[in-house]
Design a protein around this motif. Structure first.
Motif, PDB file in Angstrom:
ATOM      1  N   VAL A  83       0.852  -1.186   0.000  1.00 34.77           N
ATOM      2  CA  VAL A  83       0.000   0.000   0.000  1.00 34.77           C
ATOM      3  C   VAL A  83       0.888   1.235   0.000  1.00 34.77           C
ATOM      4  O   VAL A  83       1.841   1.323   0.773  1.00 34.77           O
ATOM      5  CB  VAL A  83      -0.937   0.038   1.227  1.00 34.77           C
ATOM      6  N   LEU A  84       0.546   2.192  -0.861  1.00 33.23           N
ATOM      7  CA  LEU A  84       1.261   3.464  -0.935  1.00 33.23           C
ATOM      8  C   LEU A  84       0.234   4.571  -0.765  1.00 33.23           C
ATOM      9  O   LEU A  84      -0.850   4.518  -1.368  1.00 33.23           O
ATOM     10  CB  LEU A  84       1.963   3.583  -2.286  1.00 33.23           C
ATOM     11  N   LEU A  85       0.539   5.575   0.073  1.00 29.80           N
ATOM     12  CA  LEU A  85      -0.398   6.652   0.341  1.00 29.80           C
ATOM     13  C   LEU A  85       0.067   7.942  -0.321  1.00 29.80           C
ATOM     14  O   LEU A  85       1.263   8.178  -0.498  1.00 29.80           O
ATOM     15  CB  LEU A  85      -0.544   6.876   1.845  1.00 29.80           C
ATOM     16  N   GLY A  86      -0.914   8.788  -0.653  1.00 32.81           N
ATOM     17  CA  GLY A  86      -0.600  10.061  -1.277  1.00 32.81           C
ATOM     18  C   GLY A  86      -1.484  11.168  -0.767  1.00 32.81           C
ATOM     19  O   GLY A  86      -2.524  10.924  -0.134  1.00 32.81           O
ATOM     20  N   MET A  95       3.236  10.549  -8.883  1.00 30.58           N
ATOM     21  CA  MET A  95       4.334   9.657  -8.511  1.00 30.58           C
ATOM     22  C   MET A  95       4.500   8.536  -9.532  1.00 30.58           C
ATOM     23  O   MET A  95       5.629   8.191  -9.931  1.00 30.58           O
ATOM     24  CB  MET A  95       4.089   9.092  -7.112  1.00 30.58           C
ATOM     25  N   LEU A  96       3.394   7.952  -9.961  1.00 26.28           N
ATOM     26  CA  LEU A  96       3.450   6.870 -10.937  1.00 26.28           C
ATOM     27  C   LEU A  96       4.079   7.337 -12.245  1.00 26.28           C
ATOM     28  O   LEU A  96       4.966   6.670 -12.800  1.00 26.28           O
ATOM     29  CB  LEU A  96       2.037   6.338 -11.200  1.00 26.28           C
ATOM     30  N   VAL A 238       7.924   3.103  -7.095  1.00 25.04           N
ATOM     31  CA  VAL A 238       7.117   4.334  -7.086  1.00 25.04           C
ATOM     32  C   VAL A 238       7.331   5.091  -5.779  1.00 25.04           C
ATOM     33  O   VAL A 238       7.397   6.325  -5.753  1.00 25.04           O
ATOM     34  CB  VAL A 238       5.624   3.998  -7.282  1.00 25.04           C
ATOM     35  N   ASP A 239       7.499   4.355  -4.691  1.00 26.26           N
ATOM     36  CA  ASP A 239       7.707   4.978  -3.383  1.00 26.26           C
ATOM     37  C   ASP A 239       8.983   5.827  -3.342  1.00 26.26           C
ATOM     38  O   ASP A 239       9.096   6.748  -2.536  1.00 26.26           O
ATOM     39  CB  ASP A 239       7.771   3.887  -2.310  1.00 26.26           C
ATOM     40  N   LYS A 240       9.918   5.559  -4.230  1.00 25.77           N
ATOM     41  CA  LYS A 240      11.179   6.305  -4.228  1.00 25.77           C
ATOM     42  C   LYS A 240      11.002   7.763  -4.643  1.00 25.77           C
ATOM     43  O   LYS A 240      11.837   8.613  -4.307  1.00 25.77           O
ATOM     44  CB  LYS A 240      12.192   5.622  -5.155  1.00 25.77           C
ATOM     45  N   VAL A 241       9.939   8.077  -5.373  1.00 25.40           N
ATOM     46  CA  VAL A 241       9.711   9.466  -5.789  1.00 25.40           C
ATOM     47  C   VAL A 241       8.725  10.183  -4.865  1.00 25.40           C
ATOM     48  O   VAL A 241       8.399  11.358  -5.084  1.00 25.40           O
ATOM     49  CB  VAL A 241       9.237   9.558  -7.254  1.00 25.40           C
ATOM     50  N   ARG A 242       8.248   9.483  -3.857  1.00 20.99           N
ATOM     51  CA  ARG A 242       7.339  10.112  -2.873  1.00 20.99           C
ATOM     52  C   ARG A 242       8.139  11.078  -2.001  1.00 20.99           C
ATOM     53  O   ARG A 242       9.200  10.741  -1.480  1.00 20.99           O
ATOM     54  CB  ARG A 242       6.685   9.035  -2.000  1.00 20.99           C
TER      55      ARG A 242
END
Length: 358
Positions: A83-86, A95-96, A238-242
């Motif tokens: 799970v990734l939150l935004g 982010m994607l 994707v989490d790396k660009v959060r």
């Protein structure tokens, strides 16, 4: 000599029109697909106590572990999925696309659909391929599969139900798109609470499927919380660009509290769905008005002189969304959010008065 914006700002950005949010003070606000119901007084008291004791001097939990645990249960996220939150689903879309923005990469979506898919692709310097829907706003799977073969998109976005048309695409057609796509297919289920169908359980069937949701349509638009569910093989990158701490302290605390009241959110969604049926039936009875079936919390309808109808409603204190001119398929189209029974009554009364004066 100092450089001008024309020297610095990218041509495609200067050509854009900024996303416009109209002034709505004093209006019956039915333009933004918000849940019209506030939280009950006892839940508001619970939230107030949380805010009183919130450690606003500290950064939030960067991983939002407690909130993610609540979301896994509330959203029915299959075991083993990440799970990734935004900050809303908009940030997740950004982010994607940022993560996939190789030189020459393309993003594929449908037309008409959620405008931010195209806009954010432009922000990120990525080519956007918009595949037209049928005249009845259905997904033409053969056409989409052909476009995928031609453009080999890095990402495919499918709004399910679709915004601004409100309809659910045929699930078999969506599955064909997932099978044909060379990369991730993001199924945006912003309106899942009103649709009764979801691709969330099918995350375990498709390694390239990602499901995106938001709490904005479930009564928490002010919190700006979106989530992306899928395999860690994709989400870890994707989490790396959060950006760090992108979900703030208050959003984490309040969302976790409200998610423990799933019965309340379900009751509100059921009330909105019932009003959607009533509103659709009333619109069908109006001469010269054609509403399109909806599985979301809004209804798209077509009527002659849409600009005049929009302005007439606004003069009567009712704000809806004017889509005329936004896309060739949406000529003379307007979109109204399903509000409370009182708000819907005010809208219908104002619409009848406006139509009679045109």
């Amino acid at each position: 000599m100092p450089k001008t914006p024309e020297d610095i700002i990218r041509d495609e950005i200067r050509a854009l029109t900024a996303y416009h949010v109209p002034e709505a003070a004093g209006m019956v606000k039915l333009d933004a697909m918000e849940n019209p119901y506030r939280l009950p007084a006892d839940v508001q008291v619970e939230i107030a106590r949380l805010v009183e004791s919130a450690a606003l001097n500290r950064y939030p939990d960067p991983g939002a572990a407690r909130l993610k645990a609540c979301l896994r249960v509330a959203m029915g996220i299959p075991p083993g999925m990440d799970v990734l939150l935004g900050n809303g689903s908009d940030e997740l879309i950004q982010m994607l696309i940022m993560a996939a923005a190789r030189p020459g990469a393309a993003v594929l979506g449908f037309e008409p659909s959620f405008v931010m898919f195209r806009m954010i692709a432009t922000f990120c310097g990525v080519r956007y391929v918009g595949v037209p829907l049928t005249p009845e706003f259905a997904l033409d799977a053969d056409r989409v599969v052909a476009a995928i073969a031609e453009h080999q998109p890095a990402l495919v976005f499918i709004a399910y139900p679709n915004n601004p048309t409100g309809n659910l695409f045929d699930a078999t057609a969506v599955a064909r798109v997932i099978d044909a796509a060379p990369g991730p297919v993001v199924v945006d289920e912003a309106y899942h609470a009103f649709a009764g169908r979801t691709f969330m359980p099918r995350l375990t069937d498709y390694p390239n499927l990602l499901v995106m949701r938001t709490l904005s349509k479930s009564g928490l638009a002010g919190l700006r919380l979106g989530l992306l569910a899928g395999g860690n093989a994709w989400l870890a990158h994707v989490d790396k660009v959060r950006l760090p701490y992108n979900v703030n302290v208050l959003t984490q605390l309040v969302a976790e509290k409200v998610l423990r009241h799933q019965d309340l959110l379900a009751q509100q969604a059921a009330a909105i769905t019932a009003e959607r049926t009533r509103l659709f039936d009333e619109l069908k009875r109006l001469p010269g008005v054609r509403p399109f079936p909806s599985d979301a919390n809004f209804i798209l309808f077509r009527t002659g002189m849409a600009d005049g109808v929009f302005n007439g409603l606004k003069q009567r204190g009712v704000l809806i969304k004017n889509l005329n001119g936004s896309h060739p398929s949406l000529v003379d189209c307007l979109r109204v959010t399903v509000g409370t029974p009182e708000e819907n009554g005010r809208f219908l009364e104002s619409l009848r008065a406006t139509l009679s004066n045109l």
